[in-house]
Design an enzyme around this catalytic site. Structure first.
Site, PDB file in Angstrom:
ATOM      1  N   MET A 100       0.842  -1.193   0.000  1.00 20.20           N
ATOM      2  CA  MET A 100       0.000   0.000   0.000  1.00 20.20           C
ATOM      3  C   MET A 100       0.880   1.248   0.000  1.00 20.20           C
ATOM      4  SD  MET A 100      -2.808  -1.137   2.864  1.00 20.20           S
ATOM      5  CE  MET A 100      -1.650  -2.192   3.748  1.00 20.20           C
ATOM      6  N   PHE A 187      -0.254   5.139   7.312  1.00 18.23           N
ATOM      7  CA  PHE A 187       0.775   5.488   6.330  1.00 18.23           C
ATOM      8  C   PHE A 187       1.342   4.237   5.646  1.00 18.23           C
ATOM      9  CE2 PHE A 187       0.600   8.917   9.483  1.00 18.23           C
ATOM     10  CZ  PHE A 187       0.084   9.903   8.663  1.00 18.23           C
ATOM     11  N   GLY A 188       2.341   4.410   4.743  1.00 19.67           N
ATOM     12  CA  GLY A 188       2.767   3.342   3.843  1.00 19.67           C
ATOM     13  C   GLY A 188       2.989   2.011   4.539  1.00 19.67           C
ATOM     14  N   SER A 189       2.508   0.930   3.948  1.00 21.94           N
ATOM     15  CA  SER A 189       2.528  -0.339   4.652  1.00 21.94           C
ATOM     16  C   SER A 189       2.252  -1.498   3.704  1.00 21.94           C
ATOM     17  CB  SER A 189       1.490  -0.313   5.782  1.00 21.94           C
ATOM     18  OG  SER A 189       0.272   0.247   5.315  1.00 21.94           O
ATOM     19  N   ARG A 190       1.973  -2.685   4.301  1.00 20.11           N
ATOM     20  CA  ARG A 190       1.869  -3.901   3.516  1.00 20.11           C
ATOM     21  C   ARG A 190       1.004  -4.920   4.259  1.00 20.11           C
ATOM     22  NH1 ARG A 190       6.958  -6.949   0.982  1.00 20.11           N
ATOM     23  NH2 ARG A 190       6.333  -9.117   1.099  1.00 20.11           N
TER      24      ARG A 190
END
Length: 222
Positions: A100, A187-190
């Site tokens: 993401m 925030f940015g992640s997976r």
């Protein structure tokens, strides 16, 4: 489009801070260009924050299907590989990873229908989420879902280089469906899915997926 409840406090704080900055700039700066620049900058940042915490209304009609796997998050499918998951399942699995970016919706859904059998949180590092080692070394939360067929599906939320908070909602023993939220990553992640071997995957790596909407696979029959 509504704002996810995880972001309301942050958005209010941003708004108040930016408001004070802009008002002080207009009251104290001798050059109009400076407060105008700050106003444009803070409005842009506010817009990005609203975009990040948006919570679209979605409903998947496949809620009654026991064997489907649905994308648990918006993003790009970056990995499909067979691995040994030794931390929780202790079994060979098919690993599917979704990355993401900060521009994607960061609400997370159940990837399948079933009963929650395990929930855990592990402290760790904050490597970039697209790196393979982030799966085992970053801060992460894990939810194991037992499907009506008896399969165990591990859904792991992973923090990235920017993400600093993972929220996981379900408790052990709760029933969930693909239309229920499993959590939120700020925030940015997976997200990594560990699926039983024999799961049929319908999409290829580098494909953009939509949380609660894109059917990514079908569990094997028992």
């Amino acid at each position: 489009m509504k704002v996810h409840h995880e972001g309301r406090g942050i958005l209010i704080s941003f708004f108040l801070i930016f408001l004070v900055i802009d008002v002080l700039a207009f009251l104290t700066s001798p050059y109009i260009a400076i407060p105008v620049f700050l106003l444009v900058s803070t409005l842009t940042l506010m817009g990005l924050a609203f975009n990040f915490f948006r919570s679209p209304n979605r409903h998947n009609e496949g809620e009654g299907q026991e064997d489907i796997i649905v994308a648990p998050a918006d993003g790009k499918l970056v990995t499909i590989e067979e691995v040994y998951e030794g931390e929780i399942l202790q079994a060979q699995c098919l690993k599917v990873s979704i990355f993401m970016s900060i521009y994607d919706v960061h609400a997370n859904w159940f990837a399948c229908n079933g009963v929650v059998r395990h929930v855990s949180h592990t402290e760790g590092n904050f490597y970039k989420a697209f790196l393979p080692k982030s799966s085992t070394e970053n801060e992460r939360s894990a939810v194991v879902i037992e499907t009506p067929q008896g399969h165990r599906v591990l859904e792991r939320q992973i923090a990235g280089a920017v993400a600093r908070r993972i929220v996981t909602y379900p408790q052990v023993g709760e029933e969930g469906t693909i239309n229920d939220f499993v959590g939120f990553i700020k925030f940015g992640s997976r997200i990594d899915l560990y699926l039983p071997l024999g799961t049929e995957i319908f999409i290829a790596p580098e494909t953009k997926v939509k949380g609660n909407t894109t059917v990514i696979g079908k569990l094997p029959s028992l």
